[in-house]
Design a protein around this motif. Sequence first.
Motif, short mmCIF file in Angstrom:
data_model
loop_
_atom_site.label_atom_id
_atom_site.label_comp_id
_atom_site.label_asym_id
_atom_site.label_seq_id
_atom_site.Cartn_x
_atom_site.Cartn_y
_atom_site.Cartn_z
N ILE A 1 -39.34 44.60 -49.32
CA ILE A 1 -38.39 44.85 -48.47
C ILE A 1 -39.33 46.14 -47.49
CG2 ILE A 1 -37.36 47.35 -48.82
CD1 ILE A 1 -35.81 45.33 -49.83
N LEU A 2 -40.68 46.18 -48.02
CA LEU A 2 -41.79 46.92 -47.78
C LEU A 2 -41.98 45.66 -45.42
CD1 LEU A 2 -43.77 48.43 -49.70
CD2 LEU A 2 -42.68 49.45 -48.60
N THR B 1 -32.68 54.16 -42.27
CA THR B 1 -32.85 54.79 -43.06
C THR B 1 -33.76 53.81 -44.78
OG1 THR B 1 -32.57 56.52 -44.79
CG2 THR B 1 -31.22 55.36 -44.90
N GLY B 2 -34.83 54.32 -45.07
CA GLY B 2 -35.31 54.00 -45.70
C GLY B 2 -37.33 53.13 -45.70
N PRO B 3 -37.39 53.03 -46.08
CA PRO B 3 -37.61 52.34 -47.67
C PRO B 3 -37.55 53.38 -48.48
CG PRO B 3 -39.17 50.29 -46.35
CD PRO B 3 -39.32 51.78 -45.70
N HIS B 4 -36.76 53.39 -49.23
CA HIS B 4 -36.73 54.34 -50.69
C HIS B 4 -35.92 54.02 -51.40
CE1 HIS B 4 -35.38 56.66 -47.46
NE2 HIS B 4 -34.34 57.22 -47.83
N LYS B 5 -35.89 54.56 -52.65
CA LYS B 5 -34.93 54.48 -54.24
C LYS B 5 -33.87 55.40 -53.89
CE LYS B 5 -35.39 53.96 -58.94
NZ LYS B 5 -36.39 53.83 -60.07
N HIS B 6 -32.59 53.93 -54.09
CA HIS B 6 -31.53 55.59 -54.81
C HIS B 6 -31.61 55.41 -56.81
CE1 HIS B 6 -29.38 54.48 -51.70
NE2 HIS B 6 -29.39 52.87 -52.04
N ALA B 7 -31.15 57.22 -56.76
CA ALA B 7 -30.62 57.45 -57.62
C ALA B 7 -29.76 56.89 -58.81
CB ALA B 7 -30.18 58.63 -57.89
N ILE B 8 -28.62 57.13 -58.22
CA ILE B 8 -27.81 55.81 -59.05
C ILE B 8 -27.88 54.13 -58.64
CG2 ILE B 8 -25.43 54.85 -57.98
CD1 ILE B 8 -24.67 57.29 -57.21
N GLN B 9 -27.81 53.65 -59.79
CA GLN B 9 -28.17 52.07 -60.32
C GLN B 9 -30.21 51.92 -59.74
OE1 GLN B 9 -26.36 50.06 -61.35
NE2 GLN B 9 -23.70 50.66 -61.00
N GLN B 10 -30.45 53.16 -59.03
CA GLN B 10 -31.67 52.30 -59.06
C GLN B 10 -32.53 51.51 -58.37
OE1 GLN B 10 -34.40 52.75 -63.29
NE2 GLN B 10 -32.45 53.33 -64.15
N ASN C 1 -33.47 45.53 -53.50
CA ASN C 1 -34.39 44.89 -54.49
C ASN C 1 -33.49 44.95 -55.96
OD1 ASN C 1 -37.27 44.86 -56.43
ND2 ASN C 1 -36.52 42.92 -55.98
N PRO C 2 -32.79 44.30 -56.31
CA PRO C 2 -31.74 45.49 -57.37
C PRO C 2 -32.35 44.24 -59.16
CG PRO C 2 -30.21 44.39 -56.06
CD PRO C 2 -31.39 44.01 -55.78
N LEU C 3 -33.26 43.25 -59.12
CA LEU C 3 -33.23 42.51 -59.01
C LEU C 3 -33.97 42.84 -60.68
CD1 LEU C 3 -34.26 39.47 -57.52
CD2 LEU C 3 -31.86 40.01 -57.74
N THR C 4 -34.27 43.60 -61.17
CA THR C 4 -35.02 44.03 -62.11
C THR C 4 -33.88 44.76 -63.39
OG1 THR C 4 -35.90 45.65 -61.51
CG2 THR C 4 -37.32 43.84 -62.09
N ARG C 5 -32.71 45.20 -62.38
CA ARG C 5 -32.04 45.95 -63.34
C ARG C 5 -30.58 45.49 -63.46
NH1 ARG C 5 -27.86 49.89 -62.84
NH2 ARG C 5 -27.93 51.58 -64.49
N LEU C 6 -30.45 44.76 -65.37
CA LEU C 6 -29.00 44.10 -65.45
C LEU C 6 -28.37 45.14 -66.49
CD1 LEU C 6 -30.79 40.97 -66.43
CD2 LEU C 6 -29.51 41.57 -64.31
N VAL C 7 -27.12 45.03 -66.52
CA VAL C 7 -26.42 45.88 -67.88
C VAL C 7 -26.28 45.00 -68.62
CG1 VAL C 7 -23.84 46.90 -68.09
CG2 VAL C 7 -25.20 47.31 -66.05
N ALA D 1 -33.17 59.50 -55.31
CA ALA D 1 -34.52 59.29 -56.51
C ALA D 1 -36.17 59.79 -56.26
CB ALA D 1 -34.91 58.27 -56.92
N TRP D 2 -36.66 59.26 -55.20
CA TRP D 2 -37.98 59.55 -54.35
C TRP D 2 -37.67 59.06 -52.76
CZ3 TRP D 2 -39.90 55.58 -53.46
CH2 TRP D 2 -40.28 53.86 -54.10
N GLY D 3 -38.61 59.91 -51.59
CA GLY D 3 -38.53 58.80 -50.50
C GLY D 3 -37.54 59.99 -50.05
N LEU D 4 -36.81 60.05 -48.89
CA LEU D 4 -36.41 60.73 -47.52
C LEU D 4 -35.35 60.97 -48.68
CD1 LEU D 4 -37.43 58.36 -43.89
CD2 LEU D 4 -38.52 59.96 -45.71
N GLN D 5 -34.88 62.32 -47.71
CA GLN D 5 -33.34 62.90 -48.19
C GLN D 5 -32.63 61.69 -47.29
OE1 GLN D 5 -32.39 65.39 -50.30
NE2 GLN D 5 -34.14 65.38 -50.90
#
Length: 337
Positions: free
Chosen positions: A250-251, A266-275, A293-299, A319-323
């Motif tokens: 992503i960077l 906008t970005g790079p930064h991290k969503h709160a929803i779905q991380q 890059n959501p590959l590490t999060r599975l339900v 979650a963090w980063g720009l508004q």
Amino acid sequence: MAAIPVPENLTSLRRMVADTPTRPPLGDVAHLGHAQLFTPVPEETVAFFIDYMGLTVASRNGDSTYLRTWDDYEHHSLVVTRRDQPGIGRTALRCSSREALDRRVAAVQATGATGQWVRDEPSIGDLWVTQDPDGHELALYHETEYWQAPAELAPGLKNQPQAKPGQGVGVRRLDHVNYLAKDVETTTDFVIDALGARPTEQIRLDDGHIGARWQTFTQKSYDLVYTEDWTGSQGRLHHLAFATDTREDILRAADLALDTGVFIETGPHKHAIQQTFFLYVYEPGGNRIELCNPLTRLVLAPDWPLVTWTEAERAKGQAWGLQTIESFHTHGTPRVD
């Protein structure tokens, strides 16, 4: 022997599981297959996906170019088609069997929705084409051909469909589609009840209505997303998303955008929803594209409790980063004055 007390946090977890709505079991829709993107400048849009994103051309037919990500086992991941206005065309969902396909067709028809059988895409069998309640075109299919890479794209490993690209970001796969919808709740109820998706997260606004909802057909945390269209329009696209291997990709995508003149929204930064770690750019036709890059999060939980975010929680932004910037809520395709 005295009874062992149940920890308070376990009691809360049981309560959340009990509150989770009963939905059709996962499995009939195996995964998100491919998506179609409309653009008024197809040559520039195709060049963007080849040179910047790292996709390769599988075939061309008339006004459509069929592109693929390197880790897709099917003929194409994306169809770029000439239209006067940008936007989303067909979203294709592969079913796990012909019987599963027939079950989903019957379930959609039971809602009163109509559709038709077509056979108009390379290396894909019969598709049943319908629309969700907001007017987005959806297609269900099962029959498909596995991609056979030409010699110049042959991978070094036999369990990989194609060699990794030597140009651009080199996105791994089409990850999800985020639609704009006039009525999120009605439209997503259709996707959940008729297509068998599972809702994983949602936003409930202060007046009680659903502002956005994320659904999955797999153990990924989401495949289709519906976000409220503030213009009151129907059938529009918020963004199309492609997954990268790592956050570092992503960077690197941001640096490549800077070097090649790709517009970064906008970005790079991290969503709160779905991380999700993300970057949003615009392709030349005006459609918003996400690199994620959501590959590490599975339900993995079969009884995953639907996570609901409040309006106040979402007002905090990412979650963090720009508004969150204003265009993220107002830009969609086709454009609305």
